[in-house]
Scaffold this motif. Sequence first.
Motif, PDB file in Angstrom:
ATOM      1  N   ARG A  50      58.497 -49.542  70.217  1.00  0.00           N
ATOM      2  CA  ARG A  50      57.610 -49.392  71.375  1.00  0.00           C
ATOM      3  C   ARG A  50      58.022 -48.120  72.096  1.00  0.00           C
ATOM      4  O   ARG A  50      59.137 -48.034  72.626  1.00  0.00           O
ATOM      5  N   ASP A  51      57.140 -47.150  72.112  1.00  0.00           N
ATOM      6  CA  ASP A  51      57.474 -45.822  72.626  1.00  0.00           C
ATOM      7  C   ASP A  51      58.670 -45.288  71.825  1.00  0.00           C
ATOM      8  O   ASP A  51      58.602 -45.207  70.618  1.00  0.00           O
ATOM      9  N   ALA A  52      59.781 -44.994  72.473  1.00  0.00           N
ATOM     10  CA  ALA A  52      60.933 -44.433  71.759  1.00  0.00           C
ATOM     11  C   ALA A  52      62.003 -45.479  71.484  1.00  0.00           C
ATOM     12  O   ALA A  52      63.099 -45.140  71.024  1.00  0.00           O
ATOM     13  N   HIS A  53      61.696 -46.748  71.764  1.00  0.00           N
ATOM     14  CA  HIS A  53      62.723 -47.781  71.672  1.00  0.00           C
ATOM     15  C   HIS A  53      62.269 -48.925  70.760  1.00  0.00           C
ATOM     16  O   HIS A  53      61.072 -49.202  70.616  1.00  0.00           O
ATOM     17  N   THR A  54      63.250 -49.593  70.176  1.00  0.00           N
ATOM     18  CA  THR A  54      62.986 -50.793  69.385  1.00  0.00           C
ATOM     19  C   THR A  54      63.125 -52.013  70.279  1.00  0.00           C
ATOM     20  O   THR A  54      64.058 -52.106  71.088  1.00  0.00           O
TER      21      THR A  54
END
Length: 296
Positions: free
Chosen positions: A34-38
Motif C-alpha cells: 500500500r503506497d510505499a509500505h507493506t
Amino acid sequence: MRTASSIITTTMQPNNVTPEPLRVSELQASFRKRDAHTVLAAKYHTAPIKIAKTFPLGGPLGVIVMDVSPGLLAGDRYEMQWRIEEEAHVYLTNQSFTKVHPASGERHGASMSQRFELGAGAVAEWMPEPTMLYRDAAFVNETEVRLAPGAVWMGADVYCPGRTLRGERFAYREFRNKLHVYYGNDMIYAQHQRILPASQVLTAPGCMADMTHTGVLYAFSDRIGAAEAEAVREALGGFPIREGQPLTWGVSLTHKHGLAVMVAGYAAWTLQEALTAAWSALRMQLLRLQPLNFRK
C-alpha cells in the motif's frame, strides 16, 4: 490442553501407515503493498499459533509468530499459509525455539507444513529461531514455495540434535525435512531429508562426523546468479571463528534460480551468526538493503 479452537481429528490408520495428526492448528495471512509500505491484508488462526505482532521496517513489514503452547506435542500439526502479493515485502520470524516433544513408541509424531505464495516482485524472508528435537521426538517439516517472476524467497533453519546440556544428542526418533520450490508451474528445487539416529551412522565421515548442529539458508529468485553466490562466500570467508567453535560451510547455486548454504558446528548460536552473515550479504547484493538489527 489445547483450546477448543484447535481442529480435532482421530482418523485410524493401518500400522504401516503414518497416523493422521490428532490436532491441526492453522495460521493464514496475506500481505499487500500500500503506497510505499507493506501491510497485513488478512489473517486467520487457530490456537496455539498466531501472529503476535507486526511492525514496520521502513517499507517491508516485520511479522512475529507466537506459539502459546510448550511446543509441538505428539499428534500436533501446524499448517501455515503465507500469501505475499505483488511487490509486497515481509520479514517473518518466531519468538523462540520450535520445540518438538517426545512421541514414545509408535505414537503419533508432530509435523509442520508451510506454504509461501509470492506474487510478481514480492519478497519473503523466513528467519525463525532454531528447531529443537527432544529425546524420542518424531517430526516432519514440509515447506512449499511458489514464485512469480521477480519474486524473492529466502529462508533459514538451524537444527539442534536435542538438549545437549541434558545429554540429549541425536536421541530423537525421526526427523524428516522436505522443501519444494516452484517457479510458476515449474518445479525448480526438491529436497528430502530423513534422519533415523537409531539406524544411521551419523558420525561417519561425510555425514555429521563429530559435529552436532546443522543450519541451512536457501534463496530462490530469477534474479539469483553467480554474483550472489560469490557475495555469500566472501561473507562466510571473512566470518570470525569463535574459540572452540569451528564451523564447516558450503555455498552452491542450485540447478535453476536458487542458492543453497549449509553450515555445521557445535552450537546453535554460532550457526545463527554465520547464517545471519550470509543472509545479510544476500540482502545487500540482491535487494540493496542493509542487515536487519533489532531485539525481539
